[in-house]
Design a protein around this motif. Structure first.
Motif, short mmCIF file in Angstrom:
data_model
loop_
_atom_site.label_atom_id
_atom_site.label_comp_id
_atom_site.label_asym_id
_atom_site.label_seq_id
_atom_site.Cartn_x
_atom_site.Cartn_y
_atom_site.Cartn_z
N PHE A 16 0.84 -1.18 0.00
CA PHE A 16 0.00 0.00 0.00
C PHE A 16 0.89 1.24 0.00
CE2 PHE A 16 -2.58 -3.15 2.32
CZ PHE A 16 -3.76 -3.11 1.58
N THR A 17 0.35 2.34 -0.49
CA THR A 17 1.04 3.62 -0.37
C THR A 17 0.45 4.36 0.82
OG1 THR A 17 1.39 3.74 -2.76
CG2 THR A 17 1.57 5.80 -1.52
N ALA A 18 1.28 4.66 1.79
CA ALA A 18 0.80 5.34 3.00
C ALA A 18 0.50 6.80 2.68
CB ALA A 18 1.86 5.26 4.10
N ALA A 19 -0.60 7.29 3.24
CA ALA A 19 -0.90 8.72 3.14
C ALA A 19 0.16 9.48 3.92
CB ALA A 19 -2.29 9.00 3.69
N ASN A 20 0.74 10.51 3.32
CA ASN A 20 1.78 11.25 4.03
C ASN A 20 1.17 12.25 5.00
OD1 ASN A 20 1.34 13.82 2.70
ND2 ASN A 20 2.37 12.94 0.90
N VAL A 21 1.99 12.80 5.84
CA VAL A 21 1.52 13.66 6.92
C VAL A 21 0.83 14.91 6.39
CG1 VAL A 21 3.68 14.94 7.16
CG2 VAL A 21 2.17 14.66 9.15
N PHE A 161 7.13 10.11 11.99
CA PHE A 161 8.29 9.31 12.35
C PHE A 161 8.01 7.83 12.65
CE2 PHE A 161 9.70 13.68 13.50
CZ PHE A 161 10.78 13.74 12.63
N THR A 162 6.77 7.42 12.77
CA THR A 162 6.50 6.00 13.02
C THR A 162 6.65 5.20 11.72
OG1 THR A 162 4.12 6.41 12.78
CG2 THR A 162 5.00 6.33 15.02
N LYS A 163 6.94 3.93 11.87
CA LYS A 163 7.23 3.07 10.72
C LYS A 163 6.11 3.05 9.70
CE LYS A 163 8.14 -1.77 9.55
NZ LYS A 163 8.27 -3.16 10.08
N ASN A 164 4.86 2.92 10.16
CA ASN A 164 3.72 2.83 9.25
C ASN A 164 2.91 4.12 9.18
OD1 ASN A 164 4.23 0.11 8.58
ND2 ASN A 164 3.16 -0.60 10.41
N SER A 165 3.55 5.24 9.53
CA SER A 165 2.88 6.55 9.50
C SER A 165 1.59 6.54 10.32
CB SER A 165 2.59 6.96 8.06
OG SER A 165 3.77 7.07 7.31
#
Length: 270
Positions: A16-21, A161-165
């Motif tokens: 999956f592509t994680a949603a960025n901050v 900063f967490t591994k899985n955002s």
């Protein structure tokens, strides 16, 4: 963007592509604009002076009316994500959504946990700000402003900063927020060839989401290629658990194949 590789309960790796901050922050801002708009227009339409006059001296009733007025704002994120399959209006606009860490649709309990723990991610220090102001510490403006912004930074920094955002609520609820970067390709991965006169077997497949169907199909194809019958059994059990279907197929592969075809039939003809 950060790519997340998740191993499902069937031991299949899904990317999956994680949603960025910044996407999440912008979605959060859109949702807050909607909340403020509700508050502004509802306050204009709702005559609080009339309530004060009607229930003068009955402080509890007035407070109860104020609480009722704020309920749509308080529970906005919770009921939006439950009713809109892991999205609020802000998330839908930014094409991001909440899913379970195993790739499936979160349960209502998952949504409740991540909503409740917003108090840690975003609002803990804001609450301290409010209580400090109510105790007459309003003259310490610098401290109060610092508490306000620090409260917003907790969730921001965790996502960054967490591994899985994940913010704290996501970590406890076992959820992640993903970016639906390619809706067309996403849908195409679950398409099945079905005939025009196809007759579906299991109506309850509509309880599945597109993401569920995609994971089922990828897991099924991998298991068939490797003759992994244990995975097929686990996958069948998971589908039965989620959909409450009563299977009429003895073969695991026939059952799962029918599930995928039925899902396509109902989603293409609804």
């Amino acid at each position: 963007m950060k790519t997340l590789q998740i191993k499902t309960a069937q031991n299949v790796n899904i990317k999956f592509t994680a949603a960025n901050v910044f996407q999440r922050l912008l979605a959060f801002s859109v949702d807050n604009v909607i909340k403020f708009a509700y508050f502004y227009f509802a306050a204009k339409l709702f005559d609080f002076n009339l309530i004060d006059d009607t229930f003068r001296g009955d402080g509890w009733t007035i407070k109860a009316m104020e609480v009722l007025f704020l309920l749509p704002i308080t529970f906005y994120t919770l009921y939006s994500e439950i009713l809109m399959d892991g999205q609020t209006l802000g998330k839908r606009l930014l094409k991001i959504k909440v899913i379970n860490i195993d790739g499936f649709k979160p349960s209502i309990t998952d949504y409740i946990i991540r909503w409740f723990l917003r108090i840690v991610d975003f609002n803990l220090f804001i609450l301290l700000f409010i209580y400090a102001a109510s105790l007459g510490l309003g003259d310490q403006a610098g401290l109060l402003v610092s508490l306000f912004f620090f409260g917003k930074l907790v969730g921001f920094l965790l996502i960054l900063f967490t591994k899985n955002s994940q913010r704290f609520g996501d970590i406890i609820a076992n959820t992640i927020v993903i970016y639906l970067k390619d809706d067309v390709a996403f849908s195409e991965t679950i398409l099945e060839n079905i005939k025009a006169n196809y007759v579906p077997t299991y109506a309850n497949v509509i309880k599945l989401s597109d993401n569920d169907a995609r994971i089922i199909k990828e897991t099924y194809k991998t298991a068939i290629k490797t003759n992994d019958f244990k995975t097929l059994i686990k996958l069948r059990s998971k589908i039965l658990e989620v959909t409450d279907i009563k299977s009429v197929h003895k073969s695991d592969s026939e059952f799962i194949d029918t599930i995928l075809k039925d899902y396509n039939y109902y989603t293409q003809n609804m």
